[in-house]
Design an enzyme around this catalytic site. Structure first.
Site, PDB file in Angstrom:
ATOM      1  N   LYS A 162       0.837  -1.218   0.000  1.00 58.41           N
ATOM      2  CA  LYS A 162       0.000   0.000   0.000  1.00 58.41           C
ATOM      3  C   LYS A 162       0.865   1.258   0.000  1.00 58.41           C
ATOM      4  CE  LYS A 162      -2.331  -1.343   3.658  1.00 58.41           C
ATOM      5  NZ  LYS A 162      -1.836  -2.745   3.784  1.00 58.41           N
ATOM      6  N   THR A 163       1.876   1.297   0.844  1.00 59.05           N
ATOM      7  CA  THR A 163       2.761   2.467   0.879  1.00 59.05           C
ATOM      8  C   THR A 163       3.519   2.612  -0.436  1.00 59.05           C
ATOM      9  OG1 THR A 163       3.029   2.227   3.278  1.00 59.05           O
ATOM     10  CG2 THR A 163       4.649   3.578   2.120  1.00 59.05           C
TER      11      THR A 163
ATOM     12  N   ASP B 211      -1.294   6.771   6.216  1.00 56.82           N
ATOM     13  CA  ASP B 211      -1.315   5.353   6.548  1.00 56.82           C
ATOM     14  C   ASP B 211      -2.222   5.126   7.755  1.00 56.82           C
ATOM     15  OD1 ASP B 211      -0.703   2.699   6.334  1.00 56.82           O
ATOM     16  OD2 ASP B 211       1.263   2.853   7.289  1.00 56.82           O
TER      17      ASP B 211
ATOM     18  N   THR C  59      -5.680  -1.226   7.061  1.00 54.20           N
ATOM     19  CA  THR C  59      -5.747  -2.673   7.188  1.00 54.20           C
ATOM     20  C   THR C  59      -7.134  -3.113   7.652  1.00 54.20           C
ATOM     21  OG1 THR C  59      -4.880  -2.491   9.446  1.00 54.20           O
ATOM     22  CG2 THR C  59      -3.287  -2.906   7.685  1.00 54.20           C
TER      23      THR C  59
ATOM     24  N   ARG D  87       6.563  -8.068   1.722  1.00 56.82           N
ATOM     25  CA  ARG D  87       7.425  -7.511   2.771  1.00 56.82           C
ATOM     26  C   ARG D  87       8.131  -8.635   3.530  1.00 56.82           C
ATOM     27  NH1 ARG D  87       4.388  -4.034   7.013  1.00 56.82           N
ATOM     28  NH2 ARG D  87       4.285  -2.581   5.249  1.00 56.82           N
TER      29      ARG D  87
END
Length: 342
Positions: free
Chosen positions: A69-70, A114, A163, A222
């Site tokens: 997402k980032t 975020d 999330t 990640r």
């Protein structure tokens, strides 16, 4: 002089680790692996905005942690040729915090927030007007003498990441022009992620080693990149080629089993299967038994265990599925509860 060098070493290591994290992020949608549908939708959204010479619509990205997402927010800014401002929901606890942030944006700037669902309610309400009309109202004074002063904002694009999309209030969610949900990655896609990262880190990793890391990465890029770095460290210390045996030994050392479960995952499963005989058991009780916060269990552990069929969520609590018993090597009791019983 030696003492000074030793004292500065941790800071240098931290900067190096951050540099590696940043270097592994793809810089464009073409370099971004996986999420094919979302990539195509974003490509169209950004291209239309570029043709019409206007800021892109506001974008909401939802999904489990670690799926990109980032990174996508950074790509949105890069491909829009706009500057990027980074913030987070927990850092915006007052309407004044948001007002200061919004009023400092330059025309067309991309604002990334975020965990947007964790903003204060007063800030959320201010954001409604800012997203829709590029304007906020500043309250001056208190009580009966309070006055509202409108403040125009430069047009901007908000990229929100969460999330837990269900915690966003409907008025805020409805103001996003585009909403995307990121899905867990397939093993083949994670192999591509590992291959790209290994090449950037200068690591010679055979296909079998890439597949082993991908298989243990819980469908999350990640985690795949983190495991790749740990495998690299193991190879540096112990030497030898990065074959499957070396990769497996490194991941076993870090308590990552053959399907990607780590210490916390197994602690939750062990508690559910052995302590509570398969459940149902409440989240808070399960978290206390596993020695972790309920929010961590719910947002980090549960999604993967439910996805691979090891855990079920029912109105009465969490239950262990037959696959969990098999993985732990525990006989499945004949009287264990199933979904059909609840």
């Amino acid at each position: 002089m030696a003492d000074r060098d030793e004292a500065s070493e941790p800071e240098a290591l931290d900067e190096s680790e951050l540099a590696v994290e940043g270097a592994l992020r793809p810089g464009s949608l073409d370099e971004f692996v996986g999420q094919h549908k979302v990539r195509g939708q974003l490509q169209l959204l950004l291209q239309a905005a570029r043709i019409q010479q206007r800021p892109s619509d506001h974008i909401l990205l939802s999904g489990p942690p670690g799926l990109g997402k980032t990174t996508l927010a950074m790509i949105v800014a890069h491909e829009s040729e706009r500057p990027l401002r980074l913030s987070s929901g927990p850092a915006i606890q007052h309407a004044g915090d948001l007002a200061a942030l919004l009023s400092s944006l330059t025309p067309g700037e991309v604002l990334f927030i975020d965990e947007v669902h964790r903003m204060a309610r007063s800030a959320e309400e201010m954001l409604y007007l800012a997203m829709e009309d590029f304007r906020i109202d500043i309250m001056v004074g208190k009580g009966a003498g309070a006055t509202s002063i409108p403040l125009d904002l430069a047009p901007f694009t908000l990229v929100g990441a969460t999330t837990r999309a269900g915690l966003l209030p409907n008025p805020l969610r409805d103001r996003f022009g585009f909403t995307a949900h990121l899905e867990y990655y397939e093993v083949a896609e994670l192999e591509q992620v590992v291959e790209r990262s290994a090449a950037m880190l200068g690591i010679r990793l055979p296909a079998a080693g890439r597949a082993e890391i991908a298989r243990r990465s819980r469908g999350t890029p990640r985690i795949a990149n983190r495991l790749l770095r740990r495998v690299r460290d193991y190879s540096v210390v112990h030497g030898g080629d990065l074959d499957v045996a070396t990769v497996s030994a490194a991941l076993d050392l870090y308590d990552v089993d053959e399907i990607g479960l780590d210490r916390l995952d197994r602690a939750v499963l062990e508690a559910l299967v052995r302590r509570f005989r398969g459940g149902p058991v409440g989240l808070n009780t399960l978290a206390v038994t596993a020695g972790e916060e309920p929010e961590t269990i719910e947002s980090v552990v549960e999604p993967y265990l439910v996805r691979i069929g090891f855990m079920g969520r029912t109105p009465r609590g969490r239950i262990a599925m037959p696959e969990a018993y098999a993985h732990l090597g525990v006989p499945h009791p004949d009287g264990a509860l199933r979904f059909d019983d609840l």
